[in-house]
Design a protein around this motif. Sequence first.
Motif, PDB file in Angstrom:
ATOM      1  N   ARG A 100      -5.081  -0.990   1.498  1.00  0.00           N
ATOM      2  CA  ARG A 100      -4.830  -2.402   1.796  1.00  0.00           C
ATOM      3  C   ARG A 100      -3.801  -3.028   0.862  1.00  0.00           C
ATOM      4  N   GLY A 101      -3.388  -2.270  -0.143  1.00  0.00           N
ATOM      5  CA  GLY A 101      -2.398  -2.792  -1.070  1.00  0.00           C
ATOM      6  C   GLY A 101      -2.949  -3.849  -2.007  1.00  0.00           C
ATOM      7  N   PRO A 106       0.832  -1.218   0.000  1.00  0.00           N
ATOM      8  CA  PRO A 106       0.000   0.000   0.000  1.00  0.00           C
ATOM      9  C   PRO A 106       0.860   1.259   0.000  1.00  0.00           C
ATOM     10  N   VAL A 151      -0.831   1.394  -5.405  1.00  0.00           N
ATOM     11  CA  VAL A 151      -0.275   0.135  -4.922  1.00  0.00           C
ATOM     12  C   VAL A 151       0.981  -0.160  -5.726  1.00  0.00           C
TER      13      VAL A 151
END
Length: 832
Positions: free
Chosen positions: A809-810, A718, A787
């Motif tokens: 949250r990536g 993230p 990301v």
Amino acid sequence: MTEIVFFDQITDTLMAAVGGKGFNLGKLVQAGLPVPPGFVVTTAAYRRLAAHGLRSDPELVQAIRAAYAQIGGGFVAVRSSATAEDASDTSFAGQQETILGVAGEAVVDAIERCWQSLFSARAVAYRRRQQLDEAGLAMAVVVQQLVPAEVAGVLFTRDPLDATGRQMLVEAAWGLGESVVSGRVQPDRYTLDRVSGRVLDRQRGSKALRVDVAGETHVPPEQQQQFCLDDPALAHLADLGRQVEAFYGEPRDVEWAYAAGRFYVLQARPITVASAAEREEVRQTIIRELKAKADPRGTVWVRYNLSEVLPEPTPMTWAVVQRLLAADGGLGAMNRDLGAAPDPSLGSQSAFDLVAGRPMVNLSRLPRLQFAHPPFEYPFAEYQREPRKALEPQPVLNPLAGQGCLGGILRLPITVWKLARLMRTTRKQAANFPAQFEVAAASFAAAAQQALAQDWMAFDTAQVLREFETWVQRTLVDFARHSLKPTVFADWLWNDLAALLQPRLGPERTRAALGELSLGAAPPEAAHLSQAIRELSAGRLKREQFLARFGHRGTNEMELAQPRWSEVPEELDKLIRQTPIHDHPPAPVDSERIAAEAKLTGPQRDQFLDKVRQLRTFLGLREAGKHYLLMGYAVIRRALLELDRRWGLHGGIWFLTPVDWPRLVAGEDVSSRIAAARKRRQTELSLEVPPVLLSTDLEAIGRPQPISGGGRELEGIPLSAGVAEGPALVLTEPTAAPPEGGYVLVCPSTDPAWVPLFVAARGLVMETGGVLSHGAIVAREFGLPAVAGLPAATQQITTGQRLRVDGGRGRVIIVDAEVPTTASAAPVASSA
């Protein structure tokens, strides 16, 4: 004032002379922190010599040579330090030039390169995206001894993605920090306890490249597998970070280098993105505000209508546009003209609420723009069961709505009378409107053109403020009450024609037929923008002629912060490129043919043909109404630009509202208010909001939307929080952005040359890159979810696939496994 200042000579009074980066380095030196020695060539030198070249002044060149020798000679880093750089809300990361490993006479040339980068394409694109004024910009240049780093990287003194606020984040790679900042390597990543410096988590990166003064070299495989820093070094770095934060009194992102057992601070910028805790605080504030605005019986907010032309307004634009939308503004005045009676208790409220920075129509309030006790409502219970139905909201007649059974029955006769009066007034005004509007529009346009031609700089501030208020009222109330009417008339005719055709053609064919019939609509020639663009592209209309008629228009033109074409005529090149020379408007469908298809004869056929003619007239006048209203809008923008200039806000006026006028008139420093408003807006826009929001589920704000069937999820690192969805644009080199924008950019890594592509993007996916790479910093400032750490993403994802990027949250979700047939099936590379 001298045009060369050493770091230890920089004081608060020299901030404008040494630029943001130079000022911060001077402060760090004076705080006793380990900063390599250096000096600044000030903005005074730039202003005096930029047009002629640095070498046109041999004395200054000799002074630079002497200063270079004084800091030890050898290799240095030469970096831009523009007047707006490294501010609390705009970092300008990588937007101007940085040259590493410079020595000897090349230092002078490197300084000149920095000067020239102030108006590079990427720097201009960045400033426009951030709504920063270019007036008064100047470039200082930092020359600093280059640390021969064994390891370098970045430190966030507070991890922006940590909701607890108890963690630091470190990224590190071998050699100079350029490999980390440019995103060329995936650095080691460490999470530290802020208090003790203890390592809470570590992730080894793929550090295949190393950048040194001599250039790039490959890192041996065994060294790639080693962590760059051990625990004692990390504890030392954490202590250095705490010292930096204590000195500034706020979290910072710190660029550092490690050599011969010692850490050096190279930069310490404000963190220009909200932390996870701040995002949650903003989210909860939005929820509380919406709860207070919700109807006790339930409210639905929908991204509809206005959001198409004003998707993410700046604070100033939203405050001004309320005069157009409010019950006591232009929309309310139009409704009263047509026989409606807006609920007086609404006052200056409109039917729209700003939900996490996005205008959404409040379907509970919308009917009250016509009646205090509206005889219709929107079916909340139905929308609660099937939210997608609210995307095309249709009111249902309910004379008892909100009045109780007895009150509704008692009011029923007057309600019926009011509805009948509304229809009679609408039909009567529609009959005479075209001729009346032609006169009103011509008078308004002449006045607006005269106002734009005034010498605004000759006015005193009180006069500029009076002009602003006058043109807000004149444009958004007095003229808008007329310019909005064609939309109402067209809507009435559309519904009448639908009622006539639907029993004969069925719902689906009726929708298609009405779409075909509307193709014959066109505004008067003076306001016919699409026709003028075609003529411009074909060379039949000169640029000067086009700008004389349409210079007050522009891209995203309902946003007051956006320049008009008269201000940025180079934008016309983009228009010309995007418009095929042989493009012709679609021919209008023969209404006689549709009448025959529907088997309309006699009076019904005549009535149908007359309504089609009127529909086309009012659809054309709707476009003309917008065209002329935007002339007044351009006057409002001109007043705001003048106020921004004389108060020295450098584009900050878009993040204030008219409520701030007294502060500005009194000479109050509003820079902190501007910075806070920028950050709040950026944070709000990073929160995902569903297109239909129910008052019974306000927690949906910021909640990831469900994945449609067949979605595939990729997990990376993230970089920038928020969620965005759009078609993938897969590139391996920076090329021109597609005209439509709204894409998710997928690329190997990004350097500053990619910034123009960020302007129209909705999200960013990189194969490599760390939390302080150029891409990550700019993505956070632009509010783009981002990301990284997805090797081979440019092979796994195809241009045109729909992606959802969850930057907090990536995660990257490939929503559509299939590629649209028009999409390229491979990454796109520049031929340059």
